[in-house]
Design an enzyme around this catalytic site. Structure first.
Site, PDB file in Angstrom:
ATOM      1  N   HIS A 116      42.234  45.477  44.494  1.00 19.82           N
ATOM      2  CA  HIS A 116      41.676  44.332  45.217  1.00 19.82           C
ATOM      3  C   HIS A 116      42.134  44.393  46.663  1.00 19.82           C
ATOM      4  O   HIS A 116      43.267  44.780  46.957  1.00 19.82           O
ATOM      5  CB  HIS A 116      42.165  43.024  44.583  1.00 19.82           C
ATOM      6  CG  HIS A 116      42.088  41.838  45.499  1.00 19.82           C
ATOM      7  ND1 HIS A 116      43.198  41.336  46.148  1.00 19.82           N
ATOM      8  CD2 HIS A 116      41.039  41.075  45.888  1.00 19.82           C
ATOM      9  CE1 HIS A 116      42.835  40.293  46.881  1.00 19.82           C
ATOM     10  NE2 HIS A 116      41.537  40.117  46.755  1.00 19.82           N
ATOM     11  N   GLY A 268      31.332  25.120  47.908  1.00 22.44           N
ATOM     12  CA  GLY A 268      29.908  25.270  47.653  1.00 22.44           C
ATOM     13  C   GLY A 268      29.386  26.647  47.997  1.00 22.44           C
ATOM     14  O   GLY A 268      28.212  26.804  48.342  1.00 22.44           O
ATOM     15  N   GLY A 269      30.246  27.656  47.899  1.00 23.14           N
ATOM     16  CA  GLY A 269      29.847  29.016  48.221  1.00 23.14           C
ATOM     17  C   GLY A 269      28.886  29.605  47.200  1.00 23.14           C
ATOM     18  O   GLY A 269      28.525  28.977  46.201  1.00 23.14           O
TER      19      GLY A 269
END
Length: 310
Positions: A116, A268-269
């Site tokens: 990552h 709210g992505g």
């Protein structure tokens, strides 16, 4: 990697991040020619809770990379979500802007570790105050079958990337990584760590941005040699089953503890892009036994406990 540039504005930061995303995806394709990236540009409409755009690049079903997702996003919103103001309560509810690159690669071979990396910049402006900008990011390695030389190489590359910005940065960010990528409900590290930093602006805008840039630009130097060493290691059903079991831990961390996931969902992505880090396959077993002295047991005894690798 994109050439080093002096980041002095939002635009130069965006230019760097887009070039970084493109460069990393090109290098993945050089390693695995069957990893064909689908490019998915997206845009949040005006009037939604979150405005902005991004580019999601994802390859699935490759011979080496079972799933490789690398996303760029540049968004703004009217109110910072709670996950972004834990350490800056004075900015709670302030308008914000965020941009960054985030990736997770899930290789097919269990001897190749999952990885990552994330680099990002946030800015916010409380009413009557000057804008505040800060940076975050890092990289960490999650092996299924550990190798000391891989962990040492990964950490040494992280240390080298941070060296120009102070000898204190690597040990500080290494500890921060160990503390962050920890599954509290399992009392277990996610992997062998790496570096992690958040809410960082200690060096001023330009030097803090340069440090973030160095982390992103050194990512493939840290990871690609490990992939090349392990990608052709023979494996069977036993190793594959253990890999899928351990991938379940990865899912647990991302959904339960990861602030980046929480930030994206709370603000709210775009859900598809936020969850590109999820593995294509994972499994869970009830009280799965680990045989003492086995190769699988060494992950728990020799690699997951926190230690200094360099």
């Amino acid at each position: 990697m994109p050439s080093t540039i002096q980041i002095t504005s939002q635009q130069t930061m965006k230019d760097f991040l887009l070039k970084l995303q493109q460069s990393i995806c090109e290098q993945v394709t050089q390693i695995d020619s069957t990893a064909v990236f689908v490019t998915d540009p997206w845009e949040k409409p005006i009037g939604s809770n979150l405005q902005g755009s991004g580019i999601t690049k994802i390859a699935e079903g490759g011979e080496i990379f079972e799933r490789a997702g690398c996303g760029f996003s540049h968004v703004s919103g009217p109110r910072l979500p709670p996950s972004a103001t834990q350490h800056r309560p004075e900015l709670a509810g302030a308008p914000f802007e965020a941009m960054g690159v985030s990736l997770v690669f899930h290789p097919r071979n269990p001897y190749v570790p999952t990885v990552h990396m994330n680099v990002r910049m946030l800015s916010a402006k409380a009413e009557g105050k000057d804008p505040v900008r800060w940076f975050g990011g890092g990289m960490d390695l999650t092996p299924y079958y550990g190798f000391k030389e891989d962990a040492v190489h990964f950490h040494q590359t992280c240390k080298n990337a941070l060296a120009p910005f102070g000898a204190d940065k690597y040990p500080c960010f290494k500890t921060w990584c160990d503390e962050y990528f920890f599954l509290h409900h399992r009392n277990e590290q996610r992997g062998v760590g790496g570096i992690f930093f958040d809410d960082f602006s200690d060096l001023g805008f330009e030097q803090s941005a340069a440090m973030m840039q160095a982390v992103g630009s050194n990512f493939m130097k840290a990871y690609a040699p490990i992939v090349m060493r392990r990608k052709d290691t023979p494996y069977g059903e036993r190793e594959r089953e253990f890999q899928l079991y351990r991938r379940g831990r990865y899912v647990e961390f991302n959904l339960v503890w990861d602030r980046g996931t929480h930030f994206g969902l709370q603000s709210g992505g775009r859900t598809e892009s936020i969850l590109l880090s999820m593995p294509p396959l994972a499994s869970w077993s009830y009280q799965r036994p680990i045989i003492e002295g086995s190769a699988e047991a060494k992950l728990y005894t020799d690699f997951l406990p926190r230690r200094d690798w360099v």
